[in-house]
Scaffold this motif. Structure first.
Motif: not given
Length: 304
Positions: A66-79, A81-83, A158-161, A250-258
């Motif tokens: 449900a992020q706004s189309p202007d480009g605001f999303s909740p700040v994510r906590t880095r993980n 394993t996912m990183d 992402n320090d793993f980069m 978009n929800p699936l994209q958002n979950f899997l691609a950081d």
């Protein structure tokens, strides 16, 4: 982010990006960009996906749907394993995209390097130009820089980069010391002095930042007057089935691609940054990229 096969025609249509309203059809086997073409835009194409391709492409969390189309999303906590998983995916799974976008990058970086060569000629001997690359990732843009004149301020949460960037430097024969300064930071809070950078490079980053407007404001802040912003971003389609598919997945994209979002239009956000020339911004479609095919790109100059 993956690159499913796409279908569609080269039929021309209008694309609106806030201040942009252009029409065109571009074949990116021809490497000419705005300076050598009419200003124009391209229709995106809809993706013909298998289930494997959907999983390979998609990323994101349902909270961000449900992020706004202007480009605001909740700040994510880095993980961590996912990183680590995402860093490996970006290092090993982006070659199809990089091949498709290569003509655009070659053109824009060539113009950027020409600009930086002129800038370094005005500096005292031994002084290099400073370029901040936002979200340097696994280093896909490193090959386009001239290490003889450029020092890169790498911004990457992402320090793993980092290991992939260092290996890329070795493969390119670039110096490991003095060429890149690494900062574990985000686009919305750059650890750089105001008006300290001769250029800012941002490629496929604004899709995943928490606040696009704040990130763009930071880019503008750290740029020197006359400095260039090199921008390449995928964007939401303006209409039709492709736009509907982007919204749906978009929800699936958002979950899997950081945190990547398919539904953003960074052109609208750019239109709110006063003092940054928008003349060089082009809207086009990257062949074969399906849901990621609609793009904007250009070299934008901070007014002196």
């Amino acid at each position: 982010m993956g690159a499913p096969s796409a279908w569609g025609s080269r039929k021309t249509r209008h694309v609106k990006l806030g201040y942009v309203h252009r029409t065109c059809a571009i074949d990116y086997h021809d490497t000419k960009l705005p300076a050598e073409r009419d200003q124009r835009s391209v229709t995106g194409s809809l993706v013909d996906m298998t289930r494997r391709q959907v999983v390979h492409l998609s990323c994101g969390c349902l909270l961000c749907a449900a992020q706004s189309p202007d480009g605001f999303s909740p700040v994510r906590t880095r993980n961590s394993t996912m990183d680590r998983m995402f860093a490996n995916a970006m290092a090993q799974g982006m070659q199809e995209y990089e091949n498709a976008i290569r003509p655009v990058k070659q053109k824009l970086f060539r113009e950027l390097n020409d600009h930086l060569t002129r800038v370094v000629a005005t500096k005292a001997p031994g002084n290099e130009v400073s370029v901040a690359e936002i979200g340097i990732g696994a280093g896909p843009n490193l090959e386009y820089y001239d290490p003889n004149i450029t020092r890169i301020e790498a911004i990457e949460p992402n320090d793993f980069m980092k290991a992939f960037v260092e290996q890329k430097l070795v493969d390119l024969g670039f110096p490991l010391d003095g060429f890149i300064t690494w900062s574990n930071a985000v686009a919305e809070d750059l650890p750089l002095e105001t008006e300290s950078q001769d250029a800012v490079v941002c490629t496929i980053v604004l899709c995943s930042v928490a606040d696009v407007d704040k990130a763009l404001s930071e880019f503008y802040r750290v740029l020197k007057p006359g400095g260039l912003l090199l921008l390449i971003e995928h964007t939401v389609a303006d209409e039709g089935l492709l736009r509907g598919a982007q919204m749906l997945l978009n929800p699936l994209q958002n979950f899997l691609a950081d945190g990547c979002n398919l539904t953003r239009n960074p052109g609208t956000n750019l239109s709110r940054i006063e003092g940054l020339s928008k003349d060089g911004l082009l809207s086009f479609s990257v062949p074969g990229m399906g849901l990621l095919s609609p793009h904007i790109a250009g070299l934008l100059q901070k007014k002196e």
